[in-house]
Design a protein around this motif. Structure first.
Motif, PDB file in Angstrom:
ATOM      1  N   THR A 162      28.170  26.016 -30.990  1.00  0.00           N
ATOM      2  CA  THR A 162      27.521  24.859 -30.378  1.00  0.00           C
ATOM      3  C   THR A 162      28.556  23.888 -29.831  1.00  0.00           C
ATOM      4  N   LYS A 163      28.328  23.454 -28.611  1.00  0.00           N
ATOM      5  CA  LYS A 163      29.177  22.437 -27.992  1.00  0.00           C
ATOM      6  C   LYS A 163      28.335  21.178 -27.755  1.00  0.00           C
ATOM      7  N   GLN A 164      28.931  20.025 -28.013  1.00  0.00           N
ATOM      8  CA  GLN A 164      28.230  18.750 -27.869  1.00  0.00           C
ATOM      9  C   GLN A 164      29.124  17.782 -27.101  1.00  0.00           C
ATOM     10  N   PRO A 165      28.969  17.728 -25.776  1.00  0.00           N
ATOM     11  CA  PRO A 165      29.873  16.870 -24.993  1.00  0.00           C
ATOM     12  C   PRO A 165      29.682  15.384 -25.249  1.00  0.00           C
ATOM     13  N   ILE A 166      28.443  14.954 -25.596  1.00  0.00           N
ATOM     14  CA  ILE A 166      28.152  13.518 -25.753  1.00  0.00           C
ATOM     15  C   ILE A 166      27.578  13.246 -27.133  1.00  0.00           C
ATOM     16  N   LEU A 167      28.083  12.225 -27.785  1.00  0.00           N
ATOM     17  CA  LEU A 167      27.470  11.699 -29.007  1.00  0.00           C
ATOM     18  C   LEU A 167      26.946  10.310 -28.704  1.00  0.00           C
ATOM     19  N   HIS A 168      25.622  10.145 -28.786  1.00  0.00           N
ATOM     20  CA  HIS A 168      25.013   8.816 -28.661  1.00  0.00           C
ATOM     21  C   HIS A 168      24.513   8.433 -30.039  1.00  0.00           C
ATOM     22  N   LEU A 169      25.122   7.429 -30.630  1.00  0.00           N
ATOM     23  CA  LEU A 169      24.780   7.014 -31.984  1.00  0.00           C
ATOM     24  C   LEU A 169      24.289   5.573 -31.987  1.00  0.00           C
ATOM     25  N   GLU A 170      23.069   5.375 -32.458  1.00  0.00           N
ATOM     26  CA  GLU A 170      22.537   4.024 -32.660  1.00  0.00           C
ATOM     27  C   GLU A 170      22.908   3.585 -34.068  1.00  0.00           C
ATOM     28  N   ILE A 171      23.742   2.582 -34.171  1.00  0.00           N
ATOM     29  CA  ILE A 171      24.223   2.133 -35.475  1.00  0.00           C
ATOM     30  C   ILE A 171      23.112   1.369 -36.201  1.00  0.00           C
ATOM     31  N   LYS A 172      22.760   1.862 -37.371  1.00  0.00           N
ATOM     32  CA  LYS A 172      21.701   1.225 -38.163  1.00  0.00           C
ATOM     33  C   LYS A 172      22.229   0.689 -39.486  1.00  0.00           C
ATOM     34  N   MET A 173      23.226   1.346 -40.021  1.00  0.00           N
ATOM     35  CA  MET A 173      23.814   0.915 -41.291  1.00  0.00           C
ATOM     36  C   MET A 173      25.328   0.854 -41.136  1.00  0.00           C
ATOM     37  N   ALA A 174      25.896  -0.283 -41.446  1.00  0.00           N
ATOM     38  CA  ALA A 174      27.351  -0.434 -41.299  1.00  0.00           C
ATOM     39  C   ALA A 174      27.885  -1.382 -42.359  1.00  0.00           C
ATOM     40  N   ASN A 175      27.502  -1.131 -43.611  1.00  0.00           N
ATOM     41  CA  ASN A 175      27.992  -1.988 -44.684  1.00  0.00           C
ATOM     42  C   ASN A 175      29.431  -1.673 -45.051  1.00  0.00           C
ATOM     43  N   THR A 176      29.833  -0.421 -44.793  1.00  0.00           N
ATOM     44  CA  THR A 176      31.185   0.010 -45.130  1.00  0.00           C
ATOM     45  C   THR A 176      31.696   0.973 -44.057  1.00  0.00           C
ATOM     46  N   VAL A 177      32.994   1.216 -44.082  1.00  0.00           N
ATOM     47  CA  VAL A 177      33.590   2.228 -43.198  1.00  0.00           C
ATOM     48  C   VAL A 177      32.958   3.589 -43.476  1.00  0.00           C
ATOM     49  N   LYS A 178      32.695   3.874 -44.739  1.00  0.00           N
ATOM     50  CA  LYS A 178      32.087   5.159 -45.107  1.00  0.00           C
ATOM     51  C   LYS A 178      30.714   5.324 -44.471  1.00  0.00           C
ATOM     52  N   ASP A 179      29.909   4.259 -44.434  1.00  0.00           N
ATOM     53  CA  ASP A 179      28.591   4.324 -43.793  1.00  0.00           C
ATOM     54  C   ASP A 179      28.713   4.775 -42.345  1.00  0.00           C
ATOM     55  N   VAL A 180      29.660   4.196 -41.641  1.00  0.00           N
ATOM     56  CA  VAL A 180      29.847   4.515 -40.220  1.00  0.00           C
ATOM     57  C   VAL A 180      30.305   5.962 -40.057  1.00  0.00           C
ATOM     58  N   LEU A 181      31.234   6.405 -40.891  1.00  0.00           N
ATOM     59  CA  LEU A 181      31.727   7.778 -40.804  1.00  0.00           C
ATOM     60  C   LEU A 181      30.624   8.788 -41.091  1.00  0.00           C
ATOM     61  N   VAL A 182      29.791   8.498 -42.079  1.00  0.00           N
ATOM     62  CA  VAL A 182      28.672   9.398 -42.388  1.00  0.00           C
ATOM     63  C   VAL A 182      27.721   9.486 -41.200  1.00  0.00           C
ATOM     64  N   SER A 183      27.421   8.336 -40.573  1.00  0.00           N
ATOM     65  CA  SER A 183      26.532   8.327 -39.401  1.00  0.00           C
ATOM     66  C   SER A 183      27.132   9.138 -38.252  1.00  0.00           C
ATOM     67  N   LEU A 184      28.433   9.009 -38.042  1.00  0.00           N
ATOM     68  CA  LEU A 184      29.111   9.767 -36.994  1.00  0.00           C
ATOM     69  C   LEU A 184      29.023  11.268 -37.265  1.00  0.00           C
ATOM     70  N   LEU A 185      29.238  11.665 -38.506  1.00  0.00           N
ATOM     71  CA  LEU A 185      29.184  13.079 -38.867  1.00  0.00           C
ATOM     72  C   LEU A 185      27.772  13.642 -38.719  1.00  0.00           C
ATOM     73  N   VAL A 186      26.784  12.875 -39.133  1.00  0.00           N
ATOM     74  CA  VAL A 186      25.395  13.316 -38.948  1.00  0.00           C
ATOM     75  C   VAL A 186      25.088  13.468 -37.457  1.00  0.00           C
ATOM     76  N   GLY A 187      25.649  12.562 -36.648  1.00  0.00           N
ATOM     77  CA  GLY A 187      25.418  12.599 -35.209  1.00  0.00           C
ATOM     78  C   GLY A 187      25.968  13.835 -34.523  1.00  0.00           C
ATOM     79  N   ILE A 188      26.995  14.449 -35.119  1.00  0.00           N
ATOM     80  CA  ILE A 188      27.545  15.686 -34.534  1.00  0.00           C
ATOM     81  C   ILE A 188      27.139  16.904 -35.366  1.00  0.00           C
TER      82      ILE A 188
END
Length: 330
Positions: free
Chosen positions: A69-95
């Motif tokens: 699978t190739k994914q040229p674009i990641l569009h992520l709507e940030i909903k939770m950003a209490n910590t750096v870990k929250d953001v990283l988890v959201s990014l990983l789920v997004g890909i």
């Protein structure tokens, strides 16, 4: 997809066309020159930012090739950003991380996993939406940490990031000199106005495009200035609001087998909870009040995060004469 979803129009204004071309340019610079130029887009709610990203993603969806699978674009709507870990988890789920952001002992491992997977899926552009969520009610330490995360991601992956959000989303970038230095393009979504001829003409062009897409051109005469003023009074020049209104007219007429006409707008607006006294399609034209933004909304920071608050934009108010001229009111 049902017939109503298929009829959801998208009007590519000159401004939106420019932004789409800039997205292409950022990807091309990465692929051809290994340069991660980034972009900041700010604008009020309903100005078209998120829809731009969603439509761009539709043009360049994920796909399969011989290696996976190739994914040229990641569009992520940030909903939770209490910590750096929250953001990283959201990014990983997004890909589509197989582990969905789980199974790591710390943020460093999540970061390394994202960098690795971004190369596997050949990610070319990250579009981060609702960036202002990071700013709202967060400590300076959290904001700084997340800003550093984005700076490090850009450096480590070479992937350009488009940051999108409300006007105060810029504080995330401005508070981090190194991240700020990565922003090659800054863009503010334009707002429509009745007090400026060009911006009112742009509003008329938007309405014309929407009515044509919905097959409402015969019902909505965009050369009718009085009707345009009433439409502006209802929507305050907000792209999302005017789109929803015309879509509601289309759906109502389709479901009830009615011939579309502008008189039905009064009933539709009433069904949305507007009493006759403030329904711009039922009021006499001289009683209609039009509002437009004078300033952008902003965010007030206090020493205690719970004291942070959104500052609404300053508003100008106008009324309309019988010969359809507008004048300012206090």
């Amino acid at each position: 997809m049902n017939q109503f979803a298929e009829k959801e129009p998208y009007i590519l204004s000159p401004d939106l066309k420019y932004l789409r071309e800039k997205f292409d340019e950022l990807r091309r610079h990465k692929k051809d020159f290994n340069t991660a130029n980034c972009m900041m887009i700010t604008g009020e709610s309903g100005s078209g930012k998120s829809e731009l990203a969603k439509r761009y993603l539709q043009i360049y969806p994920s796909y399969q090739d011989q290696t996976g699978t190739k994914q040229p674009i990641l569009h992520l709507e940030i909903k939770m950003a209490n910590t750096v870990k929250d953001v990283l988890v959201s990014l990983l789920v997004g890909i589509n991380d197989p582990q969905m952001g789980n199974g790591a002992r710390n943020s460093s491992e999540l970061f390394t996993r994202f960098v690795r997977l971004s190369k596997v899926i050949e990610l070319e552009l990250i579009i981060l939406d609702e960036v202002q969520v990071i700013i709202e009610r967060r400590s300076e330490k959290v904001i700084s940490g997340i800003g550093d995360l984005f700076k490090d991601l850009i450096k480590e992956t070479g992937i350009p990031i488009v940051f999108m959000g409300m006007p105060w989303a810029r504080y995330l970038i401005d508070s981090n000199p190194q991240l700020n230095g990565r922003i090659a393009i800054r863009h503010t979504m334009p707002i429509f106005k009745v007090s400026e001829q060009k911006k009112f003409e742009d509003f008329a062009s938007l309405v014309k495009g929407l009515t044509k897409s919905y097959g409402l051109s015969n019902a909505i005469d965009t050369s009718n200035k009085e009707l345009l003023l009433r439409l502006f009074a209802f929507s305050k020049g907000n792209v999302r609001q005017i789109s929803r209104l015309l879509r509601s007219l289309f759906i109502f007429c389709t479901i009830n087998s009615k011939q579309p006409n502008s008189r039905l707008l009064a009933d539709i607006v009433e069904s949305l909870g507007y009493p006759e006294a403030i329904n711009p399609f039922k009021q006499n034209i001289t009683d209609v009040v039009i509002e437009e933004n004078l300033t952008e909304s902003d965010f007030l920071f206090s020493h205690r995060s719970k004291g942070n608050s959104i500052i609404a934009p300053e508003i100008a108010r106008f009324r309309i004469t019988k010969d359809l001229k507008i004048y300012s009111i206090v």
